[in-house]
Design a protein around this motif. Sequence first.
Motif, PDB file in Angstrom:
ATOM      1  N   ILE A  23     -24.482 -59.738 -35.419  1.00 54.88           N
ATOM      2  CA  ILE A  23     -23.990 -59.692 -34.048  1.00 54.88           C
ATOM      3  C   ILE A  23     -24.889 -58.709 -33.300  1.00 54.88           C
ATOM      4  N   VAL A  24     -25.345 -59.095 -32.128  1.00 56.15           N
ATOM      5  CA  VAL A  24     -26.239 -58.216 -31.385  1.00 56.15           C
ATOM      6  C   VAL A  24     -25.668 -57.848 -30.029  1.00 56.15           C
ATOM      7  N   LYS A  25     -26.068 -56.679 -29.590  1.00 53.36           N
ATOM      8  CA  LYS A  25     -25.800 -56.275 -28.225  1.00 53.36           C
ATOM      9  C   LYS A  25     -27.138 -56.253 -27.504  1.00 53.36           C
ATOM     10  N   LYS A  66     -20.127 -49.067 -29.101  1.00 47.26           N
ATOM     11  CA  LYS A  66     -19.598 -48.144 -28.099  1.00 47.26           C
ATOM     12  C   LYS A  66     -19.375 -48.833 -26.750  1.00 47.26           C
ATOM     13  N   THR A  67     -18.809 -50.036 -26.818  1.00 46.39           N
ATOM     14  CA  THR A  67     -18.512 -50.793 -25.617  1.00 46.39           C
ATOM     15  C   THR A  67     -17.342 -51.734 -25.916  1.00 46.39           C
ATOM     16  N   ALA A  68     -16.679 -52.225 -24.867  1.00 46.90           N
ATOM     17  CA  ALA A  68     -15.584 -53.166 -25.083  1.00 46.90           C
ATOM     18  C   ALA A  68     -16.141 -54.502 -25.570  1.00 46.90           C
ATOM     19  N   VAL A  69     -15.581 -55.005 -26.672  1.00 44.35           N
ATOM     20  CA  VAL A  69     -16.016 -56.291 -27.208  1.00 44.35           C
ATOM     21  C   VAL A  69     -14.798 -57.224 -27.249  1.00 44.35           C
ATOM     22  N   ASP A  70     -14.958 -58.392 -26.668  1.00 41.58           N
ATOM     23  CA  ASP A  70     -13.874 -59.368 -26.623  1.00 41.58           C
ATOM     24  C   ASP A  70     -13.514 -59.824 -28.043  1.00 41.58           C
ATOM     25  N   ASP A  71     -12.202 -59.928 -28.308  1.00 39.72           N
ATOM     26  CA  ASP A  71     -11.729 -60.383 -29.617  1.00 39.72           C
ATOM     27  C   ASP A  71     -12.228 -61.782 -29.975  1.00 39.72           C
ATOM     28  N   LYS A  72     -12.587 -62.531 -28.951  1.00 45.70           N
ATOM     29  CA  LYS A  72     -13.058 -63.904 -29.173  1.00 45.70           C
ATOM     30  C   LYS A  72     -14.230 -63.961 -30.137  1.00 45.70           C
ATOM     31  N   ILE A  73     -15.057 -62.930 -30.118  1.00 44.06           N
ATOM     32  CA  ILE A  73     -16.244 -62.964 -30.971  1.00 44.06           C
ATOM     33  C   ILE A  73     -15.849 -63.001 -32.456  1.00 44.06           C
ATOM     34  N   TYR A  74     -14.728 -62.353 -32.793  1.00 48.32           N
ATOM     35  CA  TYR A  74     -14.273 -62.382 -34.191  1.00 48.32           C
ATOM     36  C   TYR A  74     -13.793 -63.777 -34.572  1.00 48.32           C
TER      37      TYR A  74
END
Length: 84
Positions: A23-25, A66-74
Amino acid sequence: MHIPERMCIACRQMKPKSELIRIVKNGGEVALDMRQKLGGRGAYICKNEECITSAKKRRALSKHFKTAVDDKIYDTAKAVTAGE
Ligand SMILES: [Zn+2]
């Protein structure tokens, strides 16, 4: 031959990259990197449901990046893993 290993952010075990989802930012976007070719900061999770579920529960990606990540990615990661 040297096999590059990376640490799963859920179980913290070192695994060959082929057994992990990357997973990348990149900029503000956090996305699955199916081909493990995208630039940006990366995180790895094992291709198994337990690790993805545990990462989701602990919001491991949000902490890692260190940022908000949407649960959708999981959920997407789980779907991808189930489809393999
Ligand atoms: Zn794991």
